[in-house]
Motif scaffolding. Sequence first.
Motif, PDB file in Angstrom:
ATOM      1  N   ASN A 209       7.630   2.787  43.351  1.00 58.65           N
ATOM      2  CA  ASN A 209       8.549   1.663  43.534  1.00 58.65           C
ATOM      3  C   ASN A 209       9.542   1.558  42.386  1.00 58.65           C
ATOM      4  O   ASN A 209      10.728   1.329  42.595  1.00 58.65           O
TER       5      ASN A 209
ATOM      6  N   ARG B 165      21.220  -2.193  48.526  1.00 54.35           N
ATOM      7  CA  ARG B 165      20.970  -1.239  47.447  1.00 54.35           C
ATOM      8  C   ARG B 165      22.252  -0.713  46.803  1.00 54.35           C
ATOM      9  O   ARG B 165      22.199  -0.059  45.766  1.00 54.35           O
TER      10      ARG B 165
ATOM     11  N   ASN C  46      20.201  11.352  38.793  1.00 48.50           N
ATOM     12  CA  ASN C  46      19.587  11.123  37.496  1.00 48.50           C
ATOM     13  C   ASN C  46      19.455  12.413  36.695  1.00 48.50           C
ATOM     14  O   ASN C  46      19.613  12.423  35.488  1.00 48.50           O
TER      15      ASN C  46
ATOM     16  N   SER D  97      10.599   3.858  40.512  1.00 44.62           N
ATOM     17  CA  SER D  97      11.543   4.976  40.499  1.00 44.62           C
ATOM     18  C   SER D  97      12.498   4.952  41.674  1.00 44.62           C
ATOM     19  O   SER D  97      13.653   5.316  41.537  1.00 44.62           O
ATOM     20  N   PHE D  98      11.996   4.561  42.835  1.00 44.92           N
ATOM     21  CA  PHE D  98      12.818   4.752  44.024  1.00 44.92           C
ATOM     22  C   PHE D  98      13.075   3.512  44.871  1.00 44.92           C
ATOM     23  O   PHE D  98      14.062   3.455  45.574  1.00 44.92           O
ATOM     24  N   LYS D  99      12.173   2.532  44.833  1.00 48.22           N
ATOM     25  CA  LYS D  99      12.394   1.384  45.711  1.00 48.22           C
ATOM     26  C   LYS D  99      13.321   0.377  45.032  1.00 48.22           C
ATOM     27  O   LYS D  99      14.215  -0.177  45.646  1.00 48.22           O
ATOM     28  N   TYR D 100      13.073   0.125  43.750  1.00 48.73           N
ATOM     29  CA  TYR D 100      13.932  -0.810  43.014  1.00 48.73           C
ATOM     30  C   TYR D 100      15.091  -0.026  42.415  1.00 48.73           C
ATOM     31  O   TYR D 100      15.221   1.168  42.630  1.00 48.73           O
ATOM     32  N   THR D 101      15.910  -0.746  41.626  1.00 46.09           N
ATOM     33  CA  THR D 101      16.923  -0.039  40.863  1.00 46.09           C
ATOM     34  C   THR D 101      16.176   0.907  39.936  1.00 46.09           C
ATOM     35  O   THR D 101      15.306   0.462  39.193  1.00 46.09           O
ATOM     36  N   PRO D 102      16.468   2.226  39.977  1.00 45.35           N
ATOM     37  CA  PRO D 102      15.592   3.173  39.276  1.00 45.35           C
ATOM     38  C   PRO D 102      15.457   2.885  37.786  1.00 45.35           C
ATOM     39  O   PRO D 102      16.441   2.690  37.092  1.00 45.35           O
TER      40      PRO D 102
ATOM     41  N   THR E   7      18.886   1.836  33.459  1.00 41.61           N
ATOM     42  CA  THR E   7      18.911   2.230  34.860  1.00 41.61           C
ATOM     43  C   THR E   7      19.712   3.499  35.030  1.00 41.61           C
ATOM     44  O   THR E   7      20.748   3.669  34.395  1.00 41.61           O
ATOM     45  N   GLY E   8      19.244   4.358  35.882  1.00 42.92           N
ATOM     46  CA  GLY E   8      19.978   5.567  36.253  1.00 42.92           C
ATOM     47  C   GLY E   8      20.497   6.335  35.067  1.00 42.92           C
ATOM     48  O   GLY E   8      19.745   6.829  34.242  1.00 42.92           O
TER      49      GLY E   8
ATOM     50  N   ALA F  86      24.145   1.995  38.422  1.00 44.88           N
ATOM     51  CA  ALA F  86      23.252   2.899  37.690  1.00 44.88           C
ATOM     52  C   ALA F  86      23.903   4.264  37.466  1.00 44.88           C
ATOM     53  O   ALA F  86      23.593   4.942  36.493  1.00 44.88           O
ATOM     54  N   TYR F  87      24.774   4.663  38.362  1.00 45.56           N
ATOM     55  CA  TYR F  87      25.389   5.995  38.221  1.00 45.56           C
ATOM     56  C   TYR F  87      26.912   5.891  38.265  1.00 45.56           C
ATOM     57  O   TYR F  87      27.536   6.222  39.268  1.00 45.56           O
TER      58      TYR F  87
ATOM     59  N   ASN G 259      18.590   9.443  43.972  1.00 49.26           N
ATOM     60  CA  ASN G 259      18.164   9.054  42.626  1.00 49.26           C
ATOM     61  C   ASN G 259      17.784  10.249  41.781  1.00 49.26           C
ATOM     62  O   ASN G 259      18.211  10.351  40.627  1.00 49.26           O
TER      63      ASN G 259
END
Lengths: 430, 296
Positions: free
Chosen positions: B258, A104, A87, B260-265, B48-49, A111-112, A83
């Motif tokens: 969470n 995930r 990012n 930032s990293f656990k969920y979709t960022p 997101t991202g 997202a990317y 991430n």
Amino acid sequence: MKKAFVLLLATFLLLTACSSKSDNSASGGSNGDSGKAISVWAWDPNFNIAAMKLAVEAYKKTDPDQQVDVVEYAQDDIIQKLNTGLNSGTTNGLPNIVLIEDYRAQSFLKAYPDAFYDLSSLIKPEDYADYKIASSSLDGKQYGVPFDSGVAGLYVRTDYLKDAGYTTADLTNIDWGRYTEIAKDVKAKTGHDMLTQDPNDLGLIRMMIQSAGSWYTKEDGSTPDLKDNAALKDAFQTYKALMESDTVKITSDWSQFLAGFNSGDVATVPTGNWITPSVKAEASQSGKWEIVPMPKLKNTSSSVNATNIGGSSWYVLNIPGKEKAAEFLQKTMGSDVALYQDMLKNVGVIGTLKAAGEGEAYKEGDDFFGGQKTVDDFTKWTQQIPRVNYGMNTYAIEDILVSEMQNYLNGQDLDKVLADAQAQAESQLH
Amino acid sequence: MRSESAVRRRSNGALTGWMFVIVAVVLICAFYFYPMIQALLLSFKTGTGAHIHFNGVDNYKRLFTDKVFITALKNTCIFLVIQVPIMILLSIFISVLLNDSKLKFKGFFRTAIFLPSVTSLVAYSVVFKYMFGTDGLVNLALTKMHLISAPIQWITDPFWAKITIIIAITWRWTGYNMIFYLSGLQNIDSSIYEAARIDGASAFRQFRSITIPLLKPIILFTSITSTIGTLQLFDEVMNITKGGPGNATMSISQYIYNLSFKYTPDFGYAATVSYTIVILIVLLSIIQFKVAGDRK
């Protein structure tokens, strides 16, 4: 004055030296241009890493000079590094190949965009179990090489069941209602709890709803589907009945979960096939375990006795060296049936490449499980797993649900609990 | 001529001074202020991202409807309101005991009580997690002493999980604060106590009327640093309870992790939540200064 200038100059030199150093390291080592080492990130040395190392060995037949570095990180660390790297827009230091959990995968792919290499020309989706494709592809393009199956089963202690007057046949293809009744009986007659549960982990709920072809989101993978989700409602009710049956040993982490069955405390373990090496780790229990299909939901007609938890797939990052990395994956995990036999025999990995299922190792009996052909059974169940789109918000929704579950267990009305969860999910997810 | 060279010398001196400072200034700007401003800008963005765009104050509006954030804020406040006073009283109490001139093995006790604050946050959290597990040492000891009949669900019950976190952070930080009080106490002239004794003041009266008022600046300092520390609470909840059960111990910092990293960022919203911590720290520090600070 001169000294001050020298000091200033020295500082700038130091700073520029630092920055140029990071540039150098990026083009060498981990990033790997073609001809250089392919780097792979994965977690779990006994499972994923061990399997990847077998793949590296197998690839030596094709290209003996290709170096592949397999690096172990905890799954959380991989997510964090990916991430932050993706990012920030700098791919320096990212690996060529990375393992991502199916739950995930969509969040990374969406997202990317352009961060992952399109493998459509190398990987044919129809070669793999159906349900693995939804998570590893996006907009018709195949980005991941589907890896382990994550097919779940109910591991049972036959000796405890016998003491309570049951055989494995009594637990085969049952529903969770019947399971709860048996659990109470086993507890009353043997004093053993039926299973362990971590109140922070809704894995059981996930398995229950997937068995009915349902998920936390609608088919599009992004619209929350909690409020009027019949399967989820059924799963919540089932979970509550189970938790209130006084047959559940509460745990709070992985090692307690392992201790739960290794020490002989609980009579069953409902989870993914990847737990097999951990169950077998307690050699003194050899012959006392068998695996039966996962119970299904009682009041949801679409629910079947097959489900999935925690599978993962390999992805190639769209950075220099991608072609070589993709070729490596295609020649190993993507097609090598013999490799899959090795992975199964040595590591216990049940792959999702359909052709691998025909191999010999997939038909062998396992003495630890009383001679049961466990892999063959798992492979059969794999084909029955309903395909769902995990979408990109599984864990965000689960954090909402986990606290709503507490409210429900504390006596709040189920419809209100799910409506609240729906409202929260809608306001938070975009 | 003379005055001209003096001016040149003086300006040269100033320049040399700046030359020395400039490195630190540049580094501080690059590694403190630039990221802070970037984070502030980020807090007005969403997505997101890689899909990130400005959306005004929507993130800040979202805070008020975000139940998880409100739970995290509530939990952090509970830790703050309960744990900080307990810890401060405890460290004053211990430091007064350790400051007694008649006490033997002073060095040993001081080291023993200070030692927790030099242990690794993660290491001690993991040890606490096992000690407070259902089959852990704490339950075992309590059962053996016949204080409880069934094991307490220290980590998996919402109420007890909070207590476990409070016990953990108190253990970790009491010794740290105690050191400040000890140094404060040693700066109080013993003749003041002597005079008070001659006037017939009891030990408690001396504590209330001499020790506490003279320690006021240190109480202010420790309560501000402890408040900041508690608002940034992360390692303990992450390692002991993972924020559970059911978000019962989720702290604001863990929620940021969470997001930032656990969920979709969602780095934009995570930055917004981070800035609420900044705002809270500023507000609480101002209040503490107003309540306890000297009005000069």
